[in-house]
Design a protein around this motif. Structure first.
Motif, PDB file in Angstrom:
ATOM      1  N   TYR A  25      -8.254  12.004  -3.063  1.00 46.67           N
ATOM      2  CA  TYR A  25      -6.830  13.051  -3.222  1.00 46.67           C
ATOM      3  C   TYR A  25      -6.430  13.323  -1.897  1.00 46.67           C
ATOM      4  O   TYR A  25      -5.469  13.329  -1.738  1.00 46.67           O
ATOM      5  N   ARG A  26      -7.300  13.604  -0.942  1.00 47.85           N
ATOM      6  CA  ARG A  26      -6.820  14.016   0.472  1.00 47.85           C
ATOM      7  C   ARG A  26      -6.037  12.824   1.056  1.00 47.85           C
ATOM      8  O   ARG A  26      -4.672  13.146   1.616  1.00 47.85           O
ATOM      9  N   LYS A  27      -6.437  11.658   0.864  1.00 47.41           N
ATOM     10  CA  LYS A  27      -5.995  10.486   1.485  1.00 47.41           C
ATOM     11  C   LYS A  27      -4.594  10.336   0.752  1.00 47.41           C
ATOM     12  O   LYS A  27      -3.481   9.896   1.137  1.00 47.41           O
ATOM     13  N   SER A  28      -4.389  10.536  -0.725  1.00 46.39           N
ATOM     14  CA  SER A  28      -3.272  10.286  -1.364  1.00 46.39           C
ATOM     15  C   SER A  28      -2.135  11.485  -0.884  1.00 46.39           C
ATOM     16  O   SER A  28      -0.922  11.008  -0.946  1.00 46.39           O
ATOM     17  N   LEU A  29      -2.402  12.615  -0.673  1.00 45.54           N
ATOM     18  CA  LEU A  29      -1.628  13.447  -0.247  1.00 45.54           C
ATOM     19  C   LEU A  29      -1.221  13.122   1.304  1.00 45.54           C
ATOM     20  O   LEU A  29       0.113  13.180   1.639  1.00 45.54           O
ATOM     21  N   PHE A  30      -2.104  12.791   2.057  1.00 41.14           N
ATOM     22  CA  PHE A  30      -1.379  12.103   3.244  1.00 41.14           C
ATOM     23  C   PHE A  30      -0.625  10.622   3.310  1.00 41.14           C
ATOM     24  O   PHE A  30       0.553  10.740   3.667  1.00 41.14           O
ATOM     25  N   LEU A  31      -0.863  10.153   2.284  1.00 42.93           N
ATOM     26  CA  LEU A  31      -0.080   8.706   1.927  1.00 42.93           C
ATOM     27  C   LEU A  31       1.438   9.230   1.690  1.00 42.93           C
ATOM     28  O   LEU A  31       2.534   8.739   1.897  1.00 42.93           O
ATOM     29  N   GLN A  54      11.714   4.238  -5.686  1.00 46.35           N
ATOM     30  CA  GLN A  54      10.465   3.757  -6.329  1.00 46.35           C
ATOM     31  C   GLN A  54       9.275   4.117  -5.672  1.00 46.35           C
ATOM     32  O   GLN A  54       8.187   4.530  -6.191  1.00 46.35           O
ATOM     33  N   LEU A  55       9.213   3.969  -4.257  1.00 51.58           N
ATOM     34  CA  LEU A  55       7.980   4.160  -3.511  1.00 51.58           C
ATOM     35  C   LEU A  55       7.781   5.641  -3.325  1.00 51.58           C
ATOM     36  O   LEU A  55       6.706   6.302  -3.547  1.00 51.58           O
ATOM     37  N   GLY A  60       3.928   9.583  -4.912  1.00 51.68           N
ATOM     38  CA  GLY A  60       3.715  10.989  -5.307  1.00 51.68           C
ATOM     39  C   GLY A  60       3.144  11.025  -6.581  1.00 51.68           C
ATOM     40  O   GLY A  60       2.237  12.158  -6.934  1.00 51.68           O
ATOM     41  N   SER A  61       3.074  10.341  -7.393  1.00 53.70           N
ATOM     42  CA  SER A  61       2.370  10.166  -8.933  1.00 53.70           C
ATOM     43  C   SER A  61       0.776  10.049  -8.621  1.00 53.70           C
ATOM     44  O   SER A  61       0.064  10.512  -9.383  1.00 53.70           O
ATOM     45  N   ILE A  62       0.442   9.579  -7.363  1.00 53.41           N
ATOM     46  CA  ILE A  62      -1.106   9.292  -7.088  1.00 53.41           C
ATOM     47  C   ILE A  62      -1.856  10.782  -7.155  1.00 53.41           C
ATOM     48  O   ILE A  62      -2.653  10.820  -8.213  1.00 53.41           O
ATOM     49  N   LEU A  86      -4.207   5.285 -10.651  1.00 52.27           N
ATOM     50  CA  LEU A  86      -4.700   4.133  -9.971  1.00 52.27           C
ATOM     51  C   LEU A  86      -3.592   3.178 -10.199  1.00 52.27           C
ATOM     52  O   LEU A  86      -3.171   2.356  -8.986  1.00 52.27           O
ATOM     53  N   GLY A  87      -2.726   3.083 -11.258  1.00 52.12           N
ATOM     54  CA  GLY A  87      -1.508   2.141 -11.468  1.00 52.12           C
ATOM     55  C   GLY A  87      -0.558   2.682 -10.429  1.00 52.12           C
ATOM     56  O   GLY A  87       0.112   1.751  -9.695  1.00 52.12           O
ATOM     57  N   SER A  88      -0.228   3.816 -10.114  1.00 53.58           N
ATOM     58  CA  SER A  88       0.629   4.337  -9.283  1.00 53.58           C
ATOM     59  C   SER A  88       0.404   3.990  -7.796  1.00 53.58           C
ATOM     60  O   SER A  88       1.287   3.590  -6.972  1.00 53.58           O
ATOM     61  N   ALA A  89      -0.935   3.940  -7.441  1.00 57.93           N
ATOM     62  CA  ALA A  89      -1.300   3.332  -6.228  1.00 57.93           C
ATOM     63  C   ALA A  89      -1.406   1.743  -5.912  1.00 57.93           C
ATOM     64  O   ALA A  89      -0.580   1.517  -4.848  1.00 57.93           O
ATOM     65  N   ARG A  90      -1.394   1.120  -7.018  1.00 57.45           N
ATOM     66  CA  ARG A  90      -1.298  -0.237  -6.864  1.00 57.45           C
ATOM     67  C   ARG A  90       0.398  -0.498  -6.776  1.00 57.45           C
ATOM     68  O   ARG A  90       0.713  -1.400  -6.130  1.00 57.45           O
ATOM     69  N   GLU A  91       1.259   0.347  -7.563  1.00 57.58           N
ATOM     70  CA  GLU A  91       2.467   0.104  -7.526  1.00 57.58           C
ATOM     71  C   GLU A  91       3.169   0.581  -6.219  1.00 57.58           C
ATOM     72  O   GLU A  91       3.910  -0.172  -5.678  1.00 57.58           O
ATOM     73  N   SER A  92       2.583   1.485  -5.660  1.00 62.09           N
ATOM     74  CA  SER A  92       3.207   1.667  -4.102  1.00 62.09           C
ATOM     75  C   SER A  92       2.704   0.617  -3.404  1.00 62.09           C
ATOM     76  O   SER A  92       3.630   0.590  -2.343  1.00 62.09           O
ATOM     77  N   ARG A  93       1.526   0.199  -3.181  1.00 60.46           N
ATOM     78  CA  ARG A  93       1.217  -0.799  -2.440  1.00 60.46           C
ATOM     79  C   ARG A  93       2.196  -2.115  -2.541  1.00 60.46           C
ATOM     80  O   ARG A  93       2.783  -2.733  -1.812  1.00 60.46           O
ATOM     81  N   GLY A  94       2.766  -2.446  -4.062  1.00 58.75           N
ATOM     82  CA  GLY A  94       3.529  -3.346  -4.254  1.00 58.75           C
ATOM     83  C   GLY A  94       5.142  -2.816  -3.577  1.00 58.75           C
ATOM     84  O   GLY A  94       5.746  -3.910  -2.995  1.00 58.75           O
TER      85      GLY A  94
END
Length: 133
Positions: A25-31, A54-55, A60-62, A86-94
């Motif tokens: 959670y902390r890392k997703s806020l940082f991202l 999109q990014l 933000g969705s994570i 998880l889907g949003s994290a993969r999408e962000s990486r994409g």
């Protein structure tokens, strides 16, 4: 800004929440904060505008889905929100990969290095929650 500096600036009202104990959670806020600045760079190029939109949405969705799922308790319902995160994290990486021509290689490497453990952690946590009774 690095992770340690960022953590010092997070308000106590966020840090005091039990959700703060969850590292992904902390890392997703940082991202998300990093994506904000990355999107600012992307928006300066015509081809980067749709990528930036999109990014910022996917990054933000994570954290948003981790928050919403955590607020509903534990078990299968929480697992469902974790899978959306998880889907949003993969999408962000994409989206970062697709925007690689607009960001410096060291920035991209940092974002991938941040996203990969978020993805792994969400996968593990979602599977644990799906089995939780």
């Amino acid at each position: 800004m690095n992770y340690g500096e960022w953590m010092e600036k997070v308000p106590q009202s966020i840090k005091g929440d039990p959700l703060w104990d969850l590292e992904i959670y902390r890392k997703s806020l940082f991202l998300y904060d990093l994506a904000w600045f990355d999107c600012d760079k992307m928006l300066k190029h015509d081809l980067g505008r749709p990528l930036a939109r999109q990014l910022i949405r996917s990054s933000g969705s994570i954290s948003a889905n981790i928050e919403e799922g955590f607020g509903r308790g534990f078990g299968k319902d929480y697992a469902r929100f974790l899978r959306i995160a998880l889907g949003s994290a993969r999408e962000s990486r994409g989206w970062y990969y697709k925007g690689r021509h607009l960001l410096k290689p060291d920035v991209l490497e940092h974002r991938f290095t941040l996203l990969n453990p978020i993805i792994a952690g969400l996968t593990t946590l979602a599977n644990q929650q799906a089995r939780w009774k």
